[in-house]
Write a protein that holds these residues in place. Structure first.
Motif, PDB file in Angstrom:
ATOM      1  N   ARG A  34       0.829  -1.212   0.000  1.00 23.12           N
ATOM      2  CA  ARG A  34       0.000   0.000   0.000  1.00 23.12           C
ATOM      3  C   ARG A  34       0.862   1.261   0.000  1.00 23.12           C
ATOM      4  O   ARG A  34       0.558   2.233  -0.687  1.00 23.12           O
ATOM      5  CB  ARG A  34      -0.921  -0.017   1.228  1.00 23.12           C
ATOM      6  CG  ARG A  34      -2.290   0.460   0.958  1.00 23.12           C
ATOM      7  CD  ARG A  34      -3.268   0.253   2.093  1.00 23.12           C
ATOM      8  NE  ARG A  34      -2.713   0.372   3.413  1.00 23.12           N
ATOM      9  CZ  ARG A  34      -2.763  -0.580   4.342  1.00 23.12           C
ATOM     10  NH1 ARG A  34      -3.338  -1.732   4.079  1.00 23.12           N
ATOM     11  NH2 ARG A  34      -2.252  -0.396   5.528  1.00 23.12           N
ATOM     12  N   VAL A  35       1.952   1.236   0.771  1.00 25.28           N
ATOM     13  CA  VAL A  35       2.872   2.384   0.794  1.00 25.28           C
ATOM     14  C   VAL A  35       3.464   2.603  -0.598  1.00 25.28           C
ATOM     15  O   VAL A  35       3.565   3.736  -1.068  1.00 25.28           O
ATOM     16  CB  VAL A  35       3.981   2.178   1.846  1.00 25.28           C
ATOM     17  CG1 VAL A  35       5.121   3.172   1.662  1.00 25.28           C
ATOM     18  CG2 VAL A  35       3.403   2.300   3.248  1.00 25.28           C
ATOM     19  N   GLY A  36       3.836   1.530  -1.271  1.00 26.92           N
ATOM     20  CA  GLY A  36       4.357   1.651  -2.624  1.00 26.92           C
ATOM     21  C   GLY A  36       3.338   2.236  -3.581  1.00 26.92           C
ATOM     22  O   GLY A  36       3.660   3.108  -4.396  1.00 26.92           O
ATOM     23  N   LEU A  37       2.092   1.788  -3.475  1.00 27.15           N
ATOM     24  CA  LEU A  37       1.038   2.304  -4.351  1.00 27.15           C
ATOM     25  C   LEU A  37       0.744   3.780  -4.072  1.00 27.15           C
ATOM     26  O   LEU A  37       0.544   4.564  -5.011  1.00 27.15           O
ATOM     27  CB  LEU A  37      -0.239   1.475  -4.190  1.00 27.15           C
ATOM     28  CG  LEU A  37      -0.151   0.033  -4.710  1.00 27.15           C
ATOM     29  CD1 LEU A  37      -1.423  -0.737  -4.371  1.00 27.15           C
ATOM     30  CD2 LEU A  37       0.101   0.014  -6.215  1.00 27.15           C
ATOM     31  N   LEU A  38       0.731   4.159  -2.794  1.00 31.61           N
ATOM     32  CA  LEU A  38       0.531   5.575  -2.449  1.00 31.61           C
ATOM     33  C   LEU A  38       1.636   6.434  -3.051  1.00 31.61           C
ATOM     34  O   LEU A  38       1.384   7.524  -3.564  1.00 31.61           O
ATOM     35  CB  LEU A  38       0.507   5.754  -0.927  1.00 31.61           C
ATOM     36  CG  LEU A  38      -0.744   5.295  -0.193  1.00 31.61           C
ATOM     37  CD1 LEU A  38      -0.533   5.346   1.313  1.00 31.61           C
ATOM     38  CD2 LEU A  38      -1.945   6.128  -0.595  1.00 31.61           C
TER      39      LEU A  38
END
Length: 198
Positions: A34-38
């Motif tokens: 999720r951090v990567g996608l954000l």
């Protein structure tokens, strides 16, 4: 972190600790993804700076979750999952996000870019999504991208530590112990990849 706590509370109900720890490990992997996608959505120019450590950590959590889940004996659970989009939870998230974002912006303006590391570490203890969103939405000189990268990685690290403590509190050491090892391995390999590739 809510998933880790919810699974930890189920340890007392007699559900397999290995399966629950595996679920918590998968939750850690999803948090990293999720951090990567954000980052890709909000500041895509940063993704190349954090891709390798994020990938390494996600792989460690994913493989560990698979191994722990595979080792567990399946049981029938009477646990009823609750709605993850509960209005009160969303309102709390929004309020904390607004507070952390405002605090981060004020500290960076007052004390400079170095203060972003402290606010990210503190915010990461509570919620890694809030910490990362607060960092990504700051308007910062492109020359300070390393500081932003470090702030994101510090938020993930402190969140991992907080997740382990929460696991020990809610499910005891038998639940937390595998997560301690997984988290330390993910941190170590991610730090090594950061040194090697950057």
């Amino acid at each position: 972190m809510a998933v880790t706590a919810a699974l930890g509370r189920r340890v007392g109900a007699g559900e397999p600790v290995s399966l629950l720890a595996g679920g918590a490990s998968f939750a850690g992997m999803i948090s990293i993804v999720r951090v990567g996608l954000l980052t890709i959505v909000i500041k895509p120019e940063l993704i190349t700076m954090i891709l390798v450590p994020l990938f390494v950590a996600a792989i460690v959590f994913g493989i560990s979750g698979g191994v722990l889940s595979f080792r567990a004996q399946p049981t029938v659970s009477e646990h009823q999952p609750r709605n993850p989009f509960d209005l009160v939870s969303l309102l709390i998230f929004a309020a904390v996000f607004a507070l952390i974002s405002t605090l981060s912006a004020a500290l960076v303006q007052r004390f400079g870019i170095g203060s972003i590391l402290l606010t990210s570490a503190l915010a990461g203890i509570a919620d890694v999504d809030i910490a990362v969103l607060s960092v990504l939405r700051l308007s910062i000189d492109p020359n300070n991208q390393v500081a932003i990268r470090n702030a994101i990685l510090i938020a993930l690290a402190t969140n991992g530590g907080a997740r382990v403590i929460l696991a020990a509190v809610t499910g005891g050491l038998k639940y937390a112990f595998p997560l301690i090892g997984i988290t330390l391995l993910a941190l170590g390999l991610s730090a090594a990849s950061l040194l090697i590739y950057y």
